[in-house]
Structures are given as C-alpha cells and as structure tokens.
Scaffold this motif. Structure first.
Motif, mmCIF file in Angstrom:
data_model
loop_
_atom_site.group_PDB
_atom_site.id
_atom_site.type_symbol
_atom_site.label_atom_id
_atom_site.label_comp_id
_atom_site.label_asym_id
_atom_site.label_seq_id
_atom_site.Cartn_x
_atom_site.Cartn_y
_atom_site.Cartn_z
ATOM 1 N N GLU A 1 4.923 6.443 -2.138
ATOM 2 C CA GLU A 1 4.861 7.360 -1.236
ATOM 3 C C GLU A 1 5.638 7.072 0.040
ATOM 4 O O GLU A 1 6.252 7.925 0.732
ATOM 5 N N GLU B 1 5.056 7.910 -7.279
ATOM 6 C CA GLU B 1 4.168 7.218 -8.162
ATOM 7 C C GLU B 1 5.082 7.120 -9.453
ATOM 8 O O GLU B 1 5.265 5.986 -10.106
ATOM 9 N N LYS C 1 3.462 12.381 -3.332
ATOM 10 C CA LYS C 1 2.558 11.323 -4.175
ATOM 11 C C LYS C 1 2.937 11.037 -5.550
ATOM 12 O O LYS C 1 3.177 10.147 -5.966
ATOM 13 N N ASP D 1 0.916 -1.250 0.018
ATOM 14 C CA ASP D 1 0.045 -0.008 -0.107
ATOM 15 C C ASP D 1 0.875 1.377 -0.103
ATOM 16 O O ASP D 1 1.847 1.513 0.659
ATOM 17 N N ARG D 2 0.662 2.111 -1.079
ATOM 18 C CA ARG D 2 1.339 3.507 -0.940
ATOM 19 C C ARG D 2 2.821 3.200 -1.158
ATOM 20 O O ARG D 2 3.700 3.929 -0.750
#
Length: 176
Positions: free
Chosen positions: A47, A87, A83, A43-44
């Motif tokens: 980030e 990414e 973010k 997850d993420r």
C-alpha cells in the motif's frame, strides 16, 4: 599414435569464466534475497509503495480506478482501492526475488505477460520499482546498510529493465 592416446585436455578442465556482470548480479540478488524478510516486515509495504507511486505519478490513478479527489500520499494510503494492487505487486516481486538465483529471466518473462494482460506499458514498470526502492529506503533508513540499499537499487533496476524489454516484445494495444 593409437586411438587411445591423446594430447588434448579432457573437457572437465576447461571452464569458462563467468562475466563480472553475472557475478555482480548474483551477489546483488543474494543480498536482496537475504534482506527480503526485513523488507517484508514493513507495515503495509504494498500500500505504501502504491500510495507513493500514485502520488508521484497521478496519471496512473485512472488505471487503478483511483478517484482524482485523493491528492496526498496519506489520502491515497487510506484508500481501499490500492490495497489489492499493492498486495499483488509485492507477491509478484517476492516471486522474482525468491527465484532470482535460478529462474530470474523466466520469472521476468512470466511477470511481463501478466503486466501486459493488465495493460501495463513498458514505460510504467520503471516507476513501480522506483516506488518500491523509495519506500524501502525511507522505512528502513537505519536498518539497511548503504551497500544493502544499493543492492536493492541495482536489483530493482534490473527487474525494471528486464520487464521493459519483455513488454517491448508484445504488440501495442490499440486505443480504440
């Protein structure tokens, strides 16, 4: 002896042995490629990688326009500013992984051009890969074997070294 008779072996039977380093990296790249779907599920991921990077190396914050007010890794993780670069980092790392068995050097050069255009220096790239390895080891400490984690470390080091070598070929940008 006529032209048709020859004691020389045909070319097909002479095969050069690949070096152990090439074989080893091929195995490492295959292992990384095989485990990439698990890593992408973190997850993420981008980030978290950038939050760790900017927490460990706060001197990079101005490069990403991150206010100095964000001090902790948790604060950095919650910023909107990390973010997009996070990414983008994961997308280009995925591109290198996906082509590691066929176009590794070409992809490293391509990514070095992109990084150079963004103003990233060769000394910085090591920290990007180290941050990714840290997040992978932390988030998947139970899911990945020791050998898989070692493969990620070797792969990321090879990526960093390749990017640094390529970036060193570009002229230095003036600080004016």
């Amino acid at each position: 002896m006529g032209c048709g008779a020859s004691s020389v072996e045909p070319q097909e039977s002479i095969i050069a042995e690949p070096s152990p380093a090439v074989i080893e990296f091929g195995i490492v790249a295959s292992e990384v490629k095989r485990t990439w779907p698990d890593v992408k599920k973190i997850d993420r991921l981008g980030e978290k990688t950038f939050a760790y990077l900017l927490h460990r190396y706060p001197e990079f914050k101005p490069f990403y326009r991150i206010p100095e007010a964000y001090k902790s890794e948790a604060e950095l993780l919650d910023t909107e500013e990390i973010k997009e670069p996070g990414e983008r980092f994961i997308r280009w790392y995925e591109d290198i992984i996906e082509h590691s068995d066929t176009k590794f050097d070409e992809k490293i050069h391509e990514k070095a051009v992109e990084l150079n255009n963004q103003g990233v220096g060769r000394t910085q790239v090591k920290h990007y890969s180290n941050s990714l390895v840290h997040v992978i080891n932390y988030e998947l400490q139970q899911e990945l074997t020791t050998e898989e984690k070692h493969s990620w470390q070797i792969f990321c080091t090879k990526v960093s070294n390749g990017l640094a070598a390529e970036l060193s070929k570009f002229p230095r940008k003036s600080i004016v």
